[in-house]
Design an enzyme around this catalytic site. Structure first.
Site, mmCIF file in Angstrom:
data_model
loop_
_atom_site.group_PDB
_atom_site.id
_atom_site.type_symbol
_atom_site.label_atom_id
_atom_site.label_comp_id
_atom_site.label_asym_id
_atom_site.label_seq_id
_atom_site.Cartn_x
_atom_site.Cartn_y
_atom_site.Cartn_z
ATOM 1 N N GLY A 145 1.088 -1.202 0.027
ATOM 2 C CA GLY A 145 -0.066 -0.038 -0.004
ATOM 3 C C GLY A 145 0.976 1.148 -0.040
ATOM 4 N N ASP A 179 5.108 -4.509 6.067
ATOM 5 C CA ASP A 179 5.648 -5.885 6.615
ATOM 6 C C ASP A 179 5.901 -6.809 5.328
ATOM 7 O OD1 ASP A 179 5.986 -7.775 8.786
ATOM 8 O OD2 ASP A 179 4.388 -8.438 7.582
ATOM 9 N N THR A 222 4.346 2.830 5.473
ATOM 10 C CA THR A 222 2.733 2.471 5.298
ATOM 11 C C THR A 222 2.082 3.156 6.353
ATOM 12 O OG1 THR A 222 1.467 0.472 6.301
ATOM 13 C CG2 THR A 222 3.499 0.605 7.043
ATOM 14 N N ASP A 239 -0.169 2.313 8.283
ATOM 15 C CA ASP A 239 -0.805 1.465 9.315
ATOM 16 C C ASP A 239 0.062 1.529 10.524
ATOM 17 O OD1 ASP A 239 -2.855 1.020 7.497
ATOM 18 O OD2 ASP A 239 -1.915 -1.181 7.193
ATOM 19 N N ASP A 245 2.238 -0.460 11.267
ATOM 20 C CA ASP A 245 2.217 -1.878 11.850
ATOM 21 C C ASP A 245 3.484 -2.498 11.986
ATOM 22 O OD1 ASP A 245 2.429 -1.955 9.155
ATOM 23 O OD2 ASP A 245 0.831 -3.578 8.750
ATOM 24 N N ARG A 256 -6.197 -2.858 9.244
ATOM 25 C CA ARG A 256 -6.993 -4.405 9.294
ATOM 26 C C ARG A 256 -6.496 -5.153 10.764
ATOM 27 N NH1 ARG A 256 -6.710 -5.894 3.114
ATOM 28 N NH2 ARG A 256 -4.284 -5.368 3.437
HETATM 29 P P1 ADP Z 1 3.025 -4.138 2.605
HETATM 30 O O1 ADP Z 1 4.324 -4.144 2.139
HETATM 31 O O2 ADP Z 1 2.294 -2.965 2.624
HETATM 32 O O3 ADP Z 1 2.714 -5.017 3.971
HETATM 33 P P2 ADP Z 1 1.985 -6.405 1.163
HETATM 34 O O4 ADP Z 1 1.700 -7.365 2.247
HETATM 35 O O5 ADP Z 1 0.938 -6.475 0.168
HETATM 36 O O6 ADP Z 1 2.242 -4.904 1.400
HETATM 37 O O7 ADP Z 1 3.389 -6.847 0.426
HETATM 38 C C1 ADP Z 1 3.896 -6.194 -0.561
HETATM 39 C C2 ADP Z 1 4.602 -7.266 -1.553
HETATM 40 O O8 ADP Z 1 5.680 -7.656 -0.835
HETATM 41 C C3 ADP Z 1 3.802 -8.222 -1.961
HETATM 42 O O9 ADP Z 1 2.907 -7.978 -2.897
HETATM 43 C C4 ADP Z 1 4.882 -9.351 -2.414
HETATM 44 O O10 ADP Z 1 5.369 -8.879 -3.740
HETATM 45 C C5 ADP Z 1 6.002 -9.000 -1.521
HETATM 46 N N1 ADP Z 1 5.932 -9.924 -0.350
HETATM 47 C C6 ADP Z 1 5.080 -10.196 0.543
HETATM 48 N N2 ADP Z 1 5.231 -11.027 1.576
HETATM 49 C C7 ADP Z 1 6.135 -11.558 1.100
HETATM 50 C C8 ADP Z 1 7.050 -12.989 1.326
HETATM 51 N N3 ADP Z 1 6.766 -13.471 2.480
HETATM 52 N N4 ADP Z 1 7.971 -13.205 0.391
HETATM 53 C C9 ADP Z 1 8.533 -12.738 -0.414
HETATM 54 N N5 ADP Z 1 7.671 -11.306 -0.981
HETATM 55 C C10 ADP Z 1 6.667 -11.131 -0.209
HETATM 56 O O1 F6P Z 2 -1.626 0.229 3.305
HETATM 57 C C1 F6P Z 2 -2.214 -0.429 4.257
HETATM 58 C C2 F6P Z 2 -3.614 -0.472 3.829
HETATM 59 O O2 F6P Z 2 -3.924 0.779 3.716
HETATM 60 C C3 F6P Z 2 -4.532 -1.020 4.991
HETATM 61 O O3 F6P Z 2 -4.884 -0.273 6.169
HETATM 62 C C4 F6P Z 2 -5.797 -1.452 4.309
HETATM 63 O O4 F6P Z 2 -6.565 -2.415 4.683
HETATM 64 C C5 F6P Z 2 -5.381 -2.035 2.826
HETATM 65 O O5 F6P Z 2 -4.008 -1.138 2.796
HETATM 66 C C6 F6P Z 2 -6.011 -1.683 1.679
HETATM 67 O O6 F6P Z 2 -5.188 -1.639 0.529
HETATM 68 P P1 F6P Z 2 -5.632 -2.144 -0.649
HETATM 69 O O7 F6P Z 2 -7.067 -2.126 -1.214
HETATM 70 O O8 F6P Z 2 -4.550 -1.437 -1.848
HETATM 71 O O9 F6P Z 2 -5.147 -3.789 -0.575
#
Ligand code: ADP
Ligand code: F6P
Length: 319
Positions: free
Chosen positions: A11, A103, A125, A127, A129, A171
């Site tokens: 995000g 994360d 982010t 959040d 978090d 979330r």
């Molecule tokens: P955020 O970084 O905001 O937590 P996501 O959880 O969607 O958002 O993670 C962002 C991107 O990081 C994912 O779409 C994926 O490409 C990569 N990613 C997430 N988890 C893993 C993982 N366990 N191993 C490798 N890449 C990951």
């Molecule tokens: O970036 C984190 C966040 O804003 C969360 O708080 C929210 O639930 C989520 O992303 C929604 O994002 P998307 O619809 O892009 O998955």
């Protein structure tokens, strides 16, 4: 190290552009070539990149979003996509990578560093978090956006004597709701971290009404329930005119706050300087106003401690 890459993933968050700008300008200042990777890890797999120069990051310091684009890329979690990304990095001559995200992005960064690719991760982010850092990039801007909305809703809420439920993002982590609730004078905050009962929320609203309050504000984190359902129940029990608003994606955009610009700029520069010092696999964070770095494995192991003091204070200050 002669060539580094930078990407934003997950995000988006206000302040990401400030971090990108700092990586590019601090890198070029130190004689490093910087490659911008588009749409997070997806750009690594698809070989979708752009060479960055001083002008590529002109006029972005005040802009929300990310000029590099962001994506949630499932393929990168799989062996095939991951290996393709590494192959492309080698082909492009990327010797070190700065990742900016939450994360999930950090998990990807750690995986790359596990196979020997120098990485530095910046927490971006809204959040808030990531437990190892006091604040993430974008959190304070989102908080300001929410506070602005609460103030506006407060105006109409007090005119009409309504109860207003305001749903904010988060979330699994209720930090936006918690701190917006405290700073916005909410009667109650409802968070994923804290069990709550609708009766307790309604009691609080009714106590306020009995002592003369004309209206009531409840801030709800999206992970703790649905605003429409909760506001309906509150209306039925308290017999007050209850409305709800879902703030949604407004929270993800907007011009970054002073704080997010400062930490974005500092973390971007620090990321490059760590790569140049050959101090790899680090996660950057902010504590007491200063930027620090720590091992990414340790950072990801850190568990979030719930800020019960702020939670209780919100309730006390809204008696
Ligand atoms: P955020 O970084 O905001 O937590 P996501 O959880 O969607 O958002 O993670 C962002 C991107 O990081 C994912 O779409 C994926 O490409 C990569 N990613 C997430 N988890 C893993 C993982 N366990 N191993 C490798 N890449 C990951
Ligand atoms: O970036 C984190 C966040 O804003 C969360 O708080 C929210 O639930 C989520 O992303 C929604 O994002 P998307 O619809 O892009 O998955």
């Amino acid at each position: 190290m002669r060539t580094i890459g930078v990407l934003t993933s997950g995000g988006d968050a206000p302040g990401m552009n400030d971090a990108i700008r700092a990586v590019v300008r601090y890198g070029i200042y130190n004689g490093v070539k910087v490659i911008g990777i588009k749409d997070g890890y997806k750009g690594l797999i698809d070989n979708d990149t752009m060479d960055m120069n001083l002008s590529s990051v002109a006029d972005i310091i005040h802009r929300g979003g990310t000029i590099l684009g962001s994506a949630r890329c499932i393929e990168f979690k799989e062996e095939l996509g991951f290996n393709q990304a590494i192959k492309n990095m080698k082909y492009l001559g990327i010797e070190g990578l700065v990742t900016i995200g939450g994360d999930g992005t950090f998990q990807g960064s750690k995986k790359l560093s596990d196979v020997g690719i120098p990485t530095i991760a910046i927490p971006g982010t809204i959040d808030n978090d990531l437990a190892y850092t006091q604040y993430t990039l974008g959190f304070f801007t989102a908080l300001e956006t929410v506070l602005d909305a609460i103030s506006k809703i407060r105006d109409t809420s007090s005119s009409h004597g309504n109860t207003n439920v305001i749903e904010v993002m988060g979330r699994n982590c209720g930090d936006i709701a918690l701190y917006a609730g405290l700073a916005g004078g909410a009667e109650m905050v409802i968070l994923p971290e804290m069990p709550y009962s609708i009766e307790e929320v309604c009691d609080k609203i009714m106590q306020g009404r009995i002592r003369g309050k004309r209206h009531s504000i409840v801030v709800l984190a999206e992970g703790a329930g649905d605003a429409k359902t909760i506001s309906k129940k509150i209306g039925e029990i308290t017999k007050t005119n209850t409305k709800y608003s879902v703030l949604g994606y407004t929270q993800r955009g907007g011009t970054p706050s002073a704080f997010d610009r400062l930490i974005g700029s500092k973390m971007g520069a620090k990321a490059v300087s760590l790569l140049l010092e050959e101090n790899y696999s680090r996660a950057l964070g902010v504590r007491d106003g200063s930027v620090f770095d720590m091992d990414i494995v340790e950072a990801l192991k850190t568990e979030k401690v719930f800020d019960n003091e702020s939670y209780e204070l919100t309730k006390i200050l809204s008696i």
